[in-house]
Write a protein that holds these residues in place. Structure first.
Motif, mmCIF file in Angstrom:
data_model
loop_
_atom_site.group_PDB
_atom_site.id
_atom_site.type_symbol
_atom_site.label_atom_id
_atom_site.label_comp_id
_atom_site.label_asym_id
_atom_site.label_seq_id
_atom_site.Cartn_x
_atom_site.Cartn_y
_atom_site.Cartn_z
ATOM 1 N N MET A 177 0.820 -1.209 0.000
ATOM 2 C CA MET A 177 0.000 0.000 0.000
ATOM 3 C C MET A 177 0.859 1.267 0.000
ATOM 4 O O MET A 177 0.453 2.289 -0.561
ATOM 5 C CB MET A 177 -0.957 0.003 1.200
ATOM 6 N N SER A 178 2.047 1.215 0.584
ATOM 7 C CA SER A 178 2.919 2.394 0.597
ATOM 8 C C SER A 178 3.428 2.721 -0.803
ATOM 9 O O SER A 178 3.880 3.831 -1.054
ATOM 10 C CB SER A 178 4.104 2.189 1.542
ATOM 11 N N ARG A 179 3.334 1.778 -1.725
ATOM 12 C CA ARG A 179 3.782 2.000 -3.105
ATOM 13 C C ARG A 179 2.653 2.536 -3.979
ATOM 14 O O ARG A 179 2.838 2.759 -5.162
ATOM 15 C CB ARG A 179 4.330 0.705 -3.723
ATOM 16 N N LEU A 180 1.459 2.707 -3.401
ATOM 17 C CA LEU A 180 0.305 3.216 -4.152
ATOM 18 C C LEU A 180 -0.025 4.633 -3.696
ATOM 19 O O LEU A 180 -0.048 4.908 -2.498
ATOM 20 C CB LEU A 180 -0.915 2.319 -3.926
ATOM 21 N N PRO A 181 -0.324 5.539 -4.628
ATOM 22 C CA PRO A 181 -0.677 6.904 -4.235
ATOM 23 C C PRO A 181 -2.052 6.950 -3.567
ATOM 24 O O PRO A 181 -2.878 6.054 -3.768
ATOM 25 C CB PRO A 181 -0.690 7.664 -5.563
ATOM 26 N N GLN A 182 -2.287 7.984 -2.809
ATOM 27 C CA GLN A 182 -3.564 8.140 -2.115
ATOM 28 C C GLN A 182 -4.738 8.209 -3.088
ATOM 29 O O GLN A 182 -5.827 7.757 -2.778
ATOM 30 C CB GLN A 182 -3.543 9.388 -1.221
ATOM 31 N N ASP A 183 -4.520 8.783 -4.269
ATOM 32 C CA ASP A 183 -5.613 8.949 -5.232
ATOM 33 C C ASP A 183 -5.502 7.985 -6.423
ATOM 34 O O ASP A 183 -5.815 8.323 -7.554
ATOM 35 C CB ASP A 183 -5.708 10.405 -5.704
ATOM 36 N N LEU A 184 -5.096 6.738 -6.135
ATOM 37 C CA LEU A 184 -4.979 5.695 -7.146
ATOM 38 C C LEU A 184 -6.318 5.424 -7.822
ATOM 39 O O LEU A 184 -7.361 5.414 -7.171
ATOM 40 C CB LEU A 184 -4.500 4.387 -6.485
ATOM 41 N N VAL A 185 -6.280 5.175 -9.146
ATOM 42 C CA VAL A 185 -7.458 4.754 -9.891
ATOM 43 C C VAL A 185 -7.025 3.649 -10.849
ATOM 44 O O VAL A 185 -6.082 3.827 -11.612
ATOM 45 C CB VAL A 185 -8.082 5.909 -10.707
ATOM 46 N N ILE A 186 -7.711 2.495 -10.770
ATOM 47 C CA ILE A 186 -7.453 1.385 -11.699
ATOM 48 C C ILE A 186 -8.719 1.183 -12.523
ATOM 49 O O ILE A 186 -9.815 1.087 -11.981
ATOM 50 C CB ILE A 186 -7.101 0.083 -10.950
ATOM 51 N N TYR A 187 -8.545 1.123 -13.842
ATOM 52 C CA TYR A 187 -9.656 0.861 -14.747
ATOM 53 C C TYR A 187 -9.564 -0.602 -15.156
ATOM 54 O O TYR A 187 -8.788 -0.979 -16.008
ATOM 55 C CB TYR A 187 -9.578 1.784 -15.967
ATOM 56 N N ASP A 188 -10.362 -1.441 -14.500
ATOM 57 C CA ASP A 188 -10.346 -2.880 -14.719
ATOM 58 C C ASP A 188 -10.900 -3.207 -16.105
ATOM 59 O O ASP A 188 -11.723 -2.460 -16.639
ATOM 60 C CB ASP A 188 -11.194 -3.542 -13.628
ATOM 61 N N GLU A 189 -10.458 -4.338 -16.650
ATOM 62 C CA GLU A 189 -10.942 -4.784 -17.961
ATOM 63 C C GLU A 189 -12.460 -4.914 -17.999
ATOM 64 O O GLU A 189 -13.083 -4.725 -19.035
ATOM 65 C CB GLU A 189 -10.342 -6.141 -18.322
#
Length: 175
Positions: A59-71
């Motif tokens: 989780m420390s490697r992910l930004p606070q405002d992460l967005v993933i667009y799943d397939e």
């Protein structure tokens, strides 16, 4: 004659100003190499955290405002990604191998790049009985928008571009 000289001088000033603005946003090869190394380091730390199921480092490697667009069309934010990682890790007995390669980087600005990656993850996963395991290999390509903030380089938007799943060596085709 003076009018032409003044116009010429003004054009020179304007074009020089435009050139200097252009040059200030272009990255040197050294800057590109440094950014590539920082992005790769961050990716490798996240991959290692996944291998050993270290959710705090992951989780420390992910930004606070992460967005993933799943397939599937789902938009996954940071909290949901943590939930999904823990859910997925719970059914993984052992990671046999995991790697993510950087296929290419498009340099947009000094603080923003597009990174194309290829992931390959082979692991032993529990079947529904919670005892028996299958060897599962997944491949996945990503298009990731990376930005530099006060904490370093982070992948902000991740678009899954497709991949394959193999279970015990046989290609899995979802229904």
């Amino acid at each position: 004659m003076k009018t032409v000289s003044v116009i010429g001088f003004l054009l020179l000033i304007v074009s020089t100003g435009c050139d200097s603005n252009k040059k200030s946003t272009e990255l040197t090869e050294s800057e590109k190499a440094t950014i590539g190394k920082l992005v790769k380091k961050n990716i490798d730390e996240g991959i290692e955290a996944t291998r050993v199921k270290d959710i705090e480092t992951y989780m420390s490697r992910l930004p606070q405002d992460l967005v993933i667009y799943d397939e599937s069309g789902e938009i996954i934010l940071r909290d949901k990604q943590k939930e999904y990682a823990l859910r997925d890790w719970a059914i993984i007995d052992t990671t046999l191998s995991i790697k993510m390669d950087i296929d290419s980087i498009q340099f947009l600005k000094k603080d923003s790049v597009i990174v194309f990656t290829s992931q390959r993850w082979k692991r032993m996963m529990f079947q529904r009985d919670g005892i028996t395991t299958d060897t599962v290999l997944t491949t996945q390509k990503h298009k990731e928008t990376w930005k530099n903030n006060e904490e370093g380089w982070f992948g902000y938007d991740i678009e899954e571009l497709g991949g394959e799943i193999f279970i015990n060596g046989k290609k899995y085709i979802p229904e």
